[in-house]
Design a protein around this motif. Sequence first.
Motif, PDB file in Angstrom:
ATOM      1  N   ILE A   1       0.828  -1.196   0.000  1.00 54.39           N
ATOM      2  CA  ILE A   1       0.000   0.000   0.000  1.00 54.39           C
ATOM      3  C   ILE A   1       0.863   1.247   0.000  1.00 54.39           C
ATOM      4  CG2 ILE A   1      -1.748   1.293   1.279  1.00 54.39           C
ATOM      5  CD1 ILE A   1      -2.687  -1.415   2.412  1.00 54.39           C
ATOM      6  N   GLY A   2       1.970   1.202   0.729  1.00 56.78           N
ATOM      7  CA  GLY A   2       2.873   2.360   0.749  1.00 56.78           C
ATOM      8  C   GLY A   2       3.404   2.688  -0.634  1.00 56.78           C
ATOM      9  N   ARG A   3       3.754   1.650  -1.411  1.00 58.90           N
ATOM     10  CA  ARG A   3       4.313   1.890  -2.762  1.00 58.90           C
ATOM     11  C   ARG A   3       3.238   2.376  -3.731  1.00 58.90           C
ATOM     12  NH1 ARG A   3       7.392  -0.063   1.255  1.00 58.90           N
ATOM     13  NH2 ARG A   3       9.576  -0.279   0.611  1.00 58.90           N
ATOM     14  N   THR A   4       2.013   1.847  -3.628  1.00 56.55           N
ATOM     15  CA  THR A   4       0.941   2.332  -4.496  1.00 56.55           C
ATOM     16  C   THR A   4       0.556   3.760  -4.131  1.00 56.55           C
ATOM     17  OG1 THR A   4       0.096   0.080  -4.779  1.00 56.55           O
ATOM     18  CG2 THR A   4      -1.408   1.875  -5.301  1.00 56.55           C
ATOM     19  N   SER A   5       0.516   4.067  -2.838  1.00 59.61           N
ATOM     20  CA  SER A   5       0.228   5.440  -2.407  1.00 59.61           C
ATOM     21  C   SER A   5       1.305   6.395  -2.903  1.00 59.61           C
ATOM     22  CB  SER A   5       0.138   5.493  -0.880  1.00 59.61           C
ATOM     23  OG  SER A   5      -0.896   4.660  -0.399  1.00 59.61           O
ATOM     24  N   LEU A   6       2.555   5.945  -2.863  1.00 57.87           N
ATOM     25  CA  LEU A   6       3.660   6.747  -3.387  1.00 57.87           C
ATOM     26  C   LEU A   6       3.421   7.088  -4.851  1.00 57.87           C
ATOM     27  CD1 LEU A   6       6.704   7.783  -3.362  1.00 57.87           C
ATOM     28  CD2 LEU A   6       7.309   5.441  -4.004  1.00 57.87           C
ATOM     29  N   ALA A   7       3.085   6.083  -5.652  1.00 52.41           N
ATOM     30  CA  ALA A   7       2.873   6.312  -7.080  1.00 52.41           C
ATOM     31  C   ALA A   7       1.694   7.248  -7.326  1.00 52.41           C
ATOM     32  CB  ALA A   7       2.637   4.978  -7.789  1.00 52.41           C
ATOM     33  N   MET A   8       0.595   7.068  -6.582  1.00 59.82           N
ATOM     34  CA  MET A   8      -0.571   7.926  -6.762  1.00 59.82           C
ATOM     35  C   MET A   8      -0.273   9.355  -6.349  1.00 59.82           C
ATOM     36  SD  MET A   8      -3.668   5.351  -5.570  1.00 59.82           S
ATOM     37  CE  MET A   8      -4.971   6.430  -6.217  1.00 59.82           C
ATOM     38  N   ALA A   9       0.523   9.526  -5.301  1.00 61.73           N
ATOM     39  CA  ALA A   9       0.893  10.873  -4.874  1.00 61.73           C
ATOM     40  C   ALA A   9       1.806  11.552  -5.894  1.00 61.73           C
ATOM     41  CB  ALA A   9       1.585  10.807  -3.510  1.00 61.73           C
ATOM     42  N   ARG A  10       2.691  10.794  -6.515  1.00 62.10           N
ATOM     43  CA  ARG A  10       3.561  11.367  -7.542  1.00 62.10           C
ATOM     44  C   ARG A  10       2.765  11.988  -8.677  1.00 62.10           C
ATOM     45  NH1 ARG A  10       7.930   6.345  -8.060  1.00 62.10           N
ATOM     46  NH2 ARG A  10       9.487   7.162  -6.604  1.00 62.10           N
ATOM     47  N   HIS A  11       1.603  11.401  -8.970  1.00 63.23           N
ATOM     48  CA  HIS A  11       0.777  11.890 -10.080  1.00 63.23           C
ATOM     49  C   HIS A  11      -0.369  12.774  -9.603  1.00 63.23           C
ATOM     50  CE1 HIS A  11       2.725   9.522 -13.240  1.00 63.23           C
ATOM     51  NE2 HIS A  11       2.823   8.549 -12.359  1.00 63.23           N
ATOM     52  N   GLY A  12      -0.380  13.129  -8.333  1.00 65.94           N
ATOM     53  CA  GLY A  12      -1.391  14.050  -7.837  1.00 65.94           C
ATOM     54  C   GLY A  12      -2.727  13.418  -7.506  1.00 65.94           C
ATOM     55  N   ASP A  13      -2.838  12.087  -7.510  1.00 68.12           N
ATOM     56  CA  ASP A  13      -4.096  11.432  -7.174  1.00 68.12           C
ATOM     57  C   ASP A  13      -4.252  11.205  -5.676  1.00 68.12           C
ATOM     58  OD1 ASP A  13      -5.299  11.293  -9.669  1.00 68.12           O
ATOM     59  OD2 ASP A  13      -4.173   9.506 -10.233  1.00 68.12           O
ATOM     60  N   LEU A  14      -3.200  11.403  -4.917  1.00 67.16           N
ATOM     61  CA  LEU A  14      -3.226  11.489  -3.469  1.00 67.16           C
ATOM     62  C   LEU A  14      -2.365  12.695  -3.088  1.00 67.16           C
ATOM     63  CD1 LEU A  14      -2.853   7.753  -2.274  1.00 67.16           C
ATOM     64  CD2 LEU A  14      -4.922   9.162  -2.253  1.00 67.16           C
ATOM     65  N   PRO A  15      -2.454  13.195  -1.876  1.00 69.38           N
ATOM     66  CA  PRO A  15      -1.652  14.371  -1.493  1.00 69.38           C
ATOM     67  C   PRO A  15      -0.165  14.198  -1.813  1.00 69.38           C
ATOM     68  CG  PRO A  15      -3.258  13.882   0.208  1.00 69.38           C
ATOM     69  CD  PRO A  15      -3.352  12.756  -0.786  1.00 69.38           C
ATOM     70  N   ARG A  16       0.434  15.230  -2.409  1.00 65.28           N
ATOM     71  CA  ARG A  16       1.835  15.163  -2.830  1.00 65.28           C
ATOM     72  C   ARG A  16       2.784  14.852  -1.676  1.00 65.28           C
ATOM     73  NH1 ARG A  16       2.557  15.301  -8.510  1.00 65.28           N
ATOM     74  NH2 ARG A  16       1.067  16.760  -9.424  1.00 65.28           N
ATOM     75  N   TRP A  17       2.391  15.192  -0.484  1.00 67.13           N
ATOM     76  CA  TRP A  17       3.238  14.945   0.686  1.00 67.13           C
ATOM     77  C   TRP A  17       3.578  13.460   0.815  1.00 67.13           C
ATOM     78  CZ3 TRP A  17       2.002  12.196   5.263  1.00 67.13           C
ATOM     79  CH2 TRP A  17       2.896  12.389   6.326  1.00 67.13           C
ATOM     80  N   LEU A  18       2.693  12.589   0.339  1.00 64.52           N
ATOM     81  CA  LEU A  18       2.903  11.147   0.458  1.00 64.52           C
ATOM     82  C   LEU A  18       3.962  10.620  -0.506  1.00 64.52           C
ATOM     83  CD1 LEU A  18      -0.822  10.004   0.733  1.00 64.52           C
ATOM     84  CD2 LEU A  18       0.815  10.290   2.602  1.00 64.52           C
ATOM     85  N   ALA A  19       4.435  11.471  -1.427  1.00 64.02           N
ATOM     86  CA  ALA A  19       5.408  11.023  -2.430  1.00 64.02           C
ATOM     87  C   ALA A  19       6.849  11.079  -1.930  1.00 64.02           C
ATOM     88  CB  ALA A  19       5.275  11.859  -3.701  1.00 64.02           C
TER      89      ALA A  19
END
Length: 421
Positions: free
Chosen positions: A291-309
Motif C-alpha cells: 500500500i505504501g508503494r501504491t500510495s507513493l505512485a498515486m501521490a507522484r501523479h497528484g491522485d493522493l496528497p503530494r506529501w505522500l510522495a
Amino acid sequence: MTPVSQGALARRLGTGDAVVIGLGSMIGAGVFAAFGPAARAGGAGLLVGLAVAAVIAYCNATASAQLAAAYPVSGGTYIYGRERLGEWWGFTAGWGFVVGKTASCAAMALTFASYAVPGPWWAQRAVAVAAVLGLAALNYRGVTKTALLTRILVGASLTALAVVVVGIAVGGHANPANLGGVDAGGVYGILQAAGLLFFAFAGYARIATMGEEVRDPQRTIPRAIPIALFITVAVYLVVGVAALLAAGPDKLAASTAPLSTAVQSAGLDPVVRVGAALASLGALLALIAGIGRTSLAMARHGDLPRWLAAVHPRFQVPHHAETALAVVVGVVVATVDLRGVIGFSSFGVLIYYAIANAAAFTQPAAQRRWPRWLNVLGGAGCVVLVATLPWPSVLAGAVMFAVGLAGRAVSRSLRAPSERR
C-alpha cells in the motif's frame, strides 16, 4: 513532477526476496480464514472454487508480471492502467487497491491479535495497534529488513501448516466422505467460493507494486510472481483437502477459525493459533509495504496528497506514505472490527486485476511474454467472480469506487489547468 525528481527507491530485492514477499502476502488470511466463508458458499465444492480462483489468479499473475517487466516502477496496476488505458483507469485500480487493502490491514491486525491474545477485546485492540505500529517502523528501516522478517514469518507459518496437515493425516479423524457434495452450493455457490478464495491469492501483486525495488526487474518479476503463486496454490490445495477430510464442509462453514475447528480433535489447536498469528503478521507486513508503494505512485501523479510522495533519503522507502497508513490503520483497528471484509477486499482486488488484464492485452508484441487469450480469460474471470460475490460486498465495493471517482472529479475541477496533467 516526475518520480525521479521526488526521489527513487533503491533496487535491493533479488528473485528469492521477491518470491518470499509474495508468499508472505498470500500465506496469511486466506489459509486461516477464507475456507470458512468459502465452505458456506460452495460446500465441499470449495475445492472446485479453489481451482477456479487459481486459474484466474494465474492469468492475472502473468498479466502483472508482463506489465511489471515493461514498467518496473512502484505502483502496480495504478501505473499500468495509466500508461496503457488512461489515467482514470489507473486511478480506479489504485483507489480500489489502497482502500480495499487498508481495510485488509486492519483485518489482519485484528486477526493476529485474536490468535495471539485470547483475552478481553481491549487487550486485543491494543496488541493489534502495537503490531501495526511495530511493522510500520520495521518497513521504515528499509525493504531488506522487510524481506528478512518476511522470510522468518513465512517459514514459521509453513511449518505450522505442515504440522496441521500431518496431524490430520495420522490422527485417524479424516473421513473421505467429507469430500462429497461437491455440487452442494451449485455453480453459483462454487463461483462465489472462488471469489472469496481469490482474496487469498491476491498477494502476488505486492511483487509488482514493489517493482522499483527489484534488481533486474525484466528478469526477476516474471520469474518471482508465478513461482510464489504456484507454491501458494499447492499449499492451499493440501490444506483445503486436509481441513475438509477432518471437519467436513458444514463444520468449516460454521466456524470463524476453520483450521482450528479442523484440528481440535487432534489436539493441535495451539499450533494453529501460533501459525495463524505469524501468518497474519506476514500478510500485514507485506500489505503495509504494498500500500505504501501504491500510495507513493498515486501521490507522484497528484491522485493522493503530494506529501505522500516523499522518499526517505537514507532508507529509501516511502516513509510519509507508510507513516500515514500506520496512523489510519491504527485508528481503524482501535475503533472498528473489520475481520469480515474478505468479500469487500475481493471486490476491489478483482476490479484491480480486471484492469491489469485489459492493460496487458494492449501491450505490443515486443513486450509480450504470454498469449493475449490469457488476458481475455483473466479479465472475464474477474468480472464473473465480482458478479457472484455476496451482495453486501458488491454494494460496499460499488460505493467505495463511486466515492473515489467522484472525489477525483471534484478535486480535478478545483485545480488549475496546469496541475491536471
